[in-house]
Design a protein around this motif. Structure first.
Motif, PDB file in Angstrom:
ATOM      1  N   GLU A   1       0.800  -1.217   0.000  1.00 14.35           N
ATOM      2  CA  GLU A   1       0.000   0.000   0.000  1.00 14.35           C
ATOM      3  C   GLU A   1       0.837   1.273   0.000  1.00 14.35           C
ATOM      4  O   GLU A   1       0.287   2.379   0.052  1.00 14.35           O
ATOM      5  CB  GLU A   1      -0.925  -0.009   1.220  1.00 14.35           C
ATOM      6  N   PHE A   2       2.148   1.150  -0.091  1.00 12.62           N
ATOM      7  CA  PHE A   2       3.033   2.308  -0.028  1.00 12.62           C
ATOM      8  C   PHE A   2       3.620   2.627  -1.397  1.00 12.62           C
ATOM      9  O   PHE A   2       3.751   1.753  -2.242  1.00 12.62           O
ATOM     10  CB  PHE A   2       4.153   2.060   0.984  1.00 12.62           C
ATOM     11  N   GLU A   3       3.989   3.891  -1.599  1.00 10.76           N
ATOM     12  CA  GLU A   3       4.553   4.350  -2.870  1.00 10.76           C
ATOM     13  C   GLU A   3       6.074   4.279  -2.912  1.00 10.76           C
ATOM     14  O   GLU A   3       6.655   4.021  -3.960  1.00 10.76           O
ATOM     15  CB  GLU A   3       4.166   5.811  -3.122  1.00 10.76           C
ATOM     16  N   TRP A   4       6.713   4.575  -1.801  1.00  8.65           N
ATOM     17  CA  TRP A   4       8.161   4.721  -1.737  1.00  8.65           C
ATOM     18  C   TRP A   4       8.727   3.947  -0.554  1.00  8.65           C
ATOM     19  O   TRP A   4       8.017   3.670   0.410  1.00  8.65           O
ATOM     20  CB  TRP A   4       8.547   6.197  -1.589  1.00  8.65           C
ATOM     21  N   GLY A   5      10.017   3.673  -0.619  1.00  9.11           N
ATOM     22  CA  GLY A   5      10.673   3.007   0.491  1.00  9.11           C
ATOM     23  C   GLY A   5      12.156   3.301   0.512  1.00  9.11           C
ATOM     24  O   GLY A   5      12.746   3.734  -0.486  1.00  9.11           O
ATOM     25  N   ALA A   6      12.755   3.061   1.664  1.00 12.05           N
ATOM     26  CA  ALA A   6      14.202   3.210   1.833  1.00 12.05           C
ATOM     27  C   ALA A   6      14.651   2.211   2.883  1.00 12.05           C
ATOM     28  O   ALA A   6      13.950   1.979   3.876  1.00 12.05           O
ATOM     29  CB  ALA A   6      14.546   4.633   2.278  1.00 12.05           C
ATOM     30  N   THR A   7      15.798   1.611   2.647  1.00 10.51           N
ATOM     31  CA  THR A   7      16.387   0.694   3.617  1.00 10.51           C
ATOM     32  C   THR A   7      17.859   1.043   3.783  1.00 10.51           C
ATOM     33  O   THR A   7      18.570   1.247   2.788  1.00 10.51           O
ATOM     34  CB  THR A   7      16.233  -0.773   3.178  1.00 10.51           C
ATOM     35  N   PHE A   8      18.301   1.095   5.034  1.00  8.89           N
ATOM     36  CA  PHE A   8      19.680   1.413   5.369  1.00  8.89           C
ATOM     37  C   PHE A   8      20.248   0.262   6.200  1.00  8.89           C
ATOM     38  O   PHE A   8      19.627  -0.155   7.179  1.00  8.89           O
ATOM     39  CB  PHE A   8      19.751   2.724   6.155  1.00  8.89           C
ATOM     40  N   VAL A   9      21.404  -0.237   5.812  1.00 10.66           N
ATOM     41  CA  VAL A   9      22.054  -1.339   6.518  1.00 10.66           C
ATOM     42  C   VAL A   9      23.091  -0.741   7.456  1.00 10.66           C
ATOM     43  O   VAL A   9      23.996  -0.009   7.024  1.00 10.66           O
ATOM     44  CB  VAL A   9      22.711  -2.320   5.531  1.00 10.66           C
ATOM     45  N   ILE A  10      22.947  -1.067   8.742  1.00  3.46           N
ATOM     46  CA  ILE A  10      23.789  -0.507   9.798  1.00  3.46           C
ATOM     47  C   ILE A  10      24.316  -1.665  10.642  1.00  3.46           C
ATOM     48  O   ILE A  10      23.575  -2.600  10.944  1.00  3.46           O
ATOM     49  CB  ILE A  10      22.969   0.483  10.658  1.00  3.46           C
ATOM     50  N   GLU A  11      25.565  -1.586  11.044  1.00  2.07           N
ATOM     51  CA  GLU A  11      26.206  -2.714  11.714  1.00  2.07           C
ATOM     52  C   GLU A  11      25.695  -2.992  13.123  1.00  2.07           C
ATOM     53  O   GLU A  11      25.507  -4.147  13.497  1.00  2.07           O
ATOM     54  CB  GLU A  11      27.717  -2.502  11.754  1.00  2.07           C
ATOM     55  N   ASP A  12      25.487  -1.954  13.931  1.00  2.00           N
ATOM     56  CA  ASP A  12      25.161  -2.188  15.340  1.00  2.00           C
ATOM     57  C   ASP A  12      24.407  -0.991  15.919  1.00  2.00           C
ATOM     58  O   ASP A  12      24.128  -0.015  15.216  1.00  2.00           O
ATOM     59  CB  ASP A  12      26.433  -2.476  16.146  1.00  2.00           C
TER      60      ASP A  12
END
Length: 139
Positions: free
Chosen positions: A48-59
């Motif tokens: 149901e969403f138009e946009w997204g973002a994912t960030f990979v972080i160690e800890d």
């Protein structure tokens, strides 16, 4: 590793220029925040969403750096006023059973120290997930 994600829809009155500024600010977070190991910003399909973002972080230390970095604050400033519906989530391979609560505590600490951010978030049409004020990282 922690995969911090956001999914969102924008207000109908957001201009193409405003949208591009907000998306570019999200991309900039991935480029300039040292704790971000990789990222993706783009269209969200299959929901149901138009946009997204994912960030990979160690800890968790890196997560805190990500949360308080000026590039992240800029995205809050230019992006949150455009958002109608927002959900955040975190996926981790860390086996600590308290990880969800620890992530939620970092977000709460940020809200507690930034009244302007809290005001921006309160203007969203709908907000849920790991970063929502008062969340405990639980469903």
């Amino acid at each position: 590793m922690i995969y911090h994600g956001n999914r969102f829809t924008l207000r109908q009155d957001a201009s193409p220029e405003q949208i591009e500024e907000a998306l570019e600010s999200l991309r900039n977070q991935g480029r300039v925040i040292p704790s971000v190991k990789s990222f993706v910003v783009g269209r969200d399909f299959g929901g149901e969403f138009e946009w997204g973002a994912t960030f990979v972080i160690e800890d968790l230390d890196g997560y805190w750096e990500y949360l308080i970095h000026p590039a992240h604050r800029n995205t809050d400033r230019v992006g949150l006023p455009l958002v109608d519906k927002f959900v955040s989530f975190d996926i981790t391979d860390d086996e600590d059973p308290e990880m969800g609560a620890k992530i939620a505590a970092l977000h709460q600490k940020r809200y507690d120290s930034d009244p302007e951010l809290t005001k921006l978030v309160s203007g969203l049409g709908e907000y849920s997930g790991s970063a929502a004020p008062g969340s405990h990282g639980e469903k």
